[in-house]
Design a protein around this motif. Structure first.
Motif, short mmCIF file in Angstrom:
data_model
loop_
_atom_site.label_atom_id
_atom_site.label_comp_id
_atom_site.label_asym_id
_atom_site.label_seq_id
_atom_site.Cartn_x
_atom_site.Cartn_y
_atom_site.Cartn_z
N UNK A 1 5.34 -14.53 6.55
CA UNK A 1 4.66 -14.50 7.84
C UNK A 1 5.47 -13.68 8.83
N UNK A 2 6.78 -13.80 8.75
CA UNK A 2 7.63 -13.05 9.65
C UNK A 2 7.53 -11.56 9.39
N UNK A 3 7.61 -11.17 8.12
CA UNK A 3 7.63 -9.75 7.81
C UNK A 3 6.25 -9.13 7.85
N UNK A 4 5.22 -9.88 7.44
CA UNK A 4 3.87 -9.35 7.47
C UNK A 4 3.36 -9.33 8.89
N UNK A 5 3.63 -10.40 9.63
CA UNK A 5 3.16 -10.46 11.00
C UNK A 5 4.07 -9.66 11.92
N UNK A 6 5.34 -10.05 11.91
CA UNK A 6 6.34 -9.30 12.65
C UNK A 6 6.27 -9.51 14.15
N UNK A 7 5.16 -9.15 14.76
CA UNK A 7 5.04 -9.24 16.20
C UNK A 7 4.69 -10.67 16.61
N UNK A 8 4.86 -10.95 17.87
CA UNK A 8 4.53 -12.28 18.37
C UNK A 8 3.03 -12.44 18.49
N UNK A 9 2.61 -13.69 18.70
CA UNK A 9 1.18 -13.94 18.84
C UNK A 9 0.62 -13.23 20.06
N UNK A 10 1.46 -13.04 21.08
CA UNK A 10 1.00 -12.36 22.29
C UNK A 10 0.82 -10.86 22.06
N UNK A 11 1.51 -10.32 21.07
CA UNK A 11 1.42 -8.89 20.77
C UNK A 11 1.23 -8.72 19.27
N UNK A 12 0.06 -9.05 18.72
CA UNK A 12 -0.15 -8.96 17.27
C UNK A 12 -0.04 -7.53 16.79
N UNK A 13 0.37 -7.36 15.54
CA UNK A 13 0.57 -6.01 15.03
C UNK A 13 -0.57 -5.57 14.12
N UNK A 14 -1.59 -6.42 13.88
CA UNK A 14 -2.67 -6.06 12.97
C UNK A 14 -4.01 -6.54 13.51
N UNK A 15 -5.02 -5.69 13.41
CA UNK A 15 -6.37 -6.06 13.81
C UNK A 15 -7.05 -6.82 12.68
N UNK A 16 -7.89 -7.80 12.99
CA UNK A 16 -8.60 -8.54 11.94
C UNK A 16 -9.73 -7.72 11.34
N UNK A 17 -10.36 -8.25 10.31
CA UNK A 17 -11.45 -7.53 9.65
C UNK A 17 -12.51 -7.11 10.66
N UNK A 18 -12.89 -5.87 10.58
CA UNK A 18 -13.83 -5.27 11.52
C UNK A 18 -15.21 -5.93 11.46
N UNK A 19 -15.63 -6.35 10.27
CA UNK A 19 -17.00 -6.81 10.06
C UNK A 19 -17.17 -8.32 10.21
N UNK A 20 -16.12 -9.06 9.92
CA UNK A 20 -16.24 -10.52 9.87
C UNK A 20 -16.17 -11.11 11.27
N UNK A 21 -17.05 -12.08 11.54
CA UNK A 21 -16.99 -12.78 12.81
C UNK A 21 -17.61 -12.04 13.97
N UNK A 22 -18.51 -11.10 13.67
CA UNK A 22 -19.16 -10.34 14.72
C UNK A 22 -20.67 -10.51 14.60
N UNK A 23 -21.37 -10.40 15.72
CA UNK A 23 -22.82 -10.35 15.67
C UNK A 23 -23.22 -8.90 15.49
#
Length: 388
Positions: A11-33
């Protein structure tokens, strides 16, 4: 499932950044209308806006023998740089003058040596490093930050987690997965071919590298030594894993040893970062798979592709990262993953079953990727797009 110690490390190496400054965007299609013309965030604090994915640096995590070279040749090195150049030209025309871009090269390779260089740039540009406290370090830091900020198209087998230190994070990660048995057999024939002769990084398999891999004369033996290699590309790596452990014996703590570039290491005994991590922590476990499925595959990858659905994958990549799907006629111009010249291997039912057992976690990861891919395709079509 209880995550073992590597869960926090990953989690540390994959995430790296803090929750306030995430380093990765979530899936573009999932969770959208969806509407027929655009994707709309579910709520104000819901998924990022579409433009966030186009504005973000893109990171291609290259899983070996899963059509990664095809994606790299066509999409990473051709489509994305051309799209960025056109976008910048339009920006220049809008403001009436060319903008200053001191680092014109937008691509950055992140394999073994180059990923370590990337991490060292992060360290050198950090105000906490001893070098940065010196006048020379202070002078270099803005230059290094500008160079890293200009890296808009990152790619490589060890690119995961690189955006934790990217000045323009969050990034849009993407990857292509392949049926584990087909990937394993492809890798086996590729590494043992006369043209490659175990020279690729993915061929230095097992605890003893090429010296041991030469004796793996069947796909079943290769699978047992290789294990869940696809899954392990989605786990975090430490600074130790980049080092040449074969030259240092069994000292698992000698992180201060001089770094030896990959091609300067002993060909017969060198092993890559994944094998080094295995030596330190053991092979991937069901807990690792649980972590990737719960926190990485959908939550940290903007889009996921499949080798077996290559044309559709390119269309999805194009929509997410440039706003325009890659047409079928363009996707079909590059097929470096087509290995018709490679020796074909017939697997008996027993051999196939043994390989699947050795790759059990990869099989589960692939099944989850297929289900996610189908959801992406449904959302893509709901927008009025098709795979022309």
């Amino acid at each position: 499932v209880v995550l073992r110690g590597r869960g926090a490390s990953a989690q540390q190496h994959v995430g790296g950044a803090s929750a306030a400054a995430p380093d990765a965007l979530p899936n573009f299609f999932v969770g959208r209308t969806t509407t027929t013309t655009s994707l709309v965030a579910v709520q104000q604090d819901g998924p990022p806006a579409d433009a966030s994915y186009r504005d973000a640096p893109s990171v291609f995590v290259h899983v070996p023998k899963a059509a990664g070279n095809s994606v790299k040749v066509l999409f990473v090195r051709r489509v994305l740089p051309s799209w960025l150049a056109a976008r910048w030209k339009a920006d220049d025309q809008r403001v009436g003058q060319p903008q200053v871009r001191p680092w014109p090269r937008v691509e950055r390779s992140l394999h073994i040596d180059t990923r370590r260089e990337w991490d060292r740039e992060s360290s050198s540009s950090s105000s906490s490093s001893s070098e940065s406290q010196s006048a020379a370090g202070e002078a270099r830091r803005p230059q290094m930050n500008r160079r890293k900020a200009a890296a808009r198209v990152l790619y490589g087998a060890f690119a995961l987690g690189a955006c934790a230190t990217h000045p323009r994070r969050p990034c849009a990660y993407y990857a292509v997965l392949r049926d584990p048995v087909a990937r394993l057999v492809s890798e086996f024939t590729y590494c043992r071919s006369a043209a490659v002769a175990f020279s690729d990084q993915c061929c230095a398999t097992g605890a003893t590298g090429v010296a041991g891999a030469r004796h793996l004369i069947s796909p079943v033996a290769w699978a047992r030594a290789k294990g869940n290699f696809m899954l392990e590309h989605f786990l975090g790596l430490s600074a130790y894993d980049w080092l040449d452990v074969a030259a240092r014996g069994d000292d698992a703590t000698a992180t201060s040893a001089p770094y030896v570039p990959w091609h300067a290491r002993d060909f017969e005994t060198r092993v890559g970062p994944v094998e080094t991590r295995r030596r330190r922590e053991g092979p991937a476990t069901p807990a690792d798979l649980h972590f990737v499925l719960a926190h990485v595959l959908e939550a940290r990858f903007a889009v996921v592709g499949l080798t077996e659905r290559y044309v559709e994958s390119l269309a999805l990549f194009g929509l997410v990262l440039t706003g325009t799907p890659v047409p079928r006629r363009v996707a079909n111009t590059t097929h470096t993953h087509n290995q018709r010249r490679m020796k074909k291997i017939h697997l008996s039912d027993d051999d196939r079953a043994e390989i699947r057992a050795a790759l059990a976690l990869d099989v589960q990861l692939y099944d989850a990727a297929v289900a996610l891919f189908d959801r992406q395709v449904r959302a893509f079509r709901a927008l009025g797009y098709d795979f022309d």
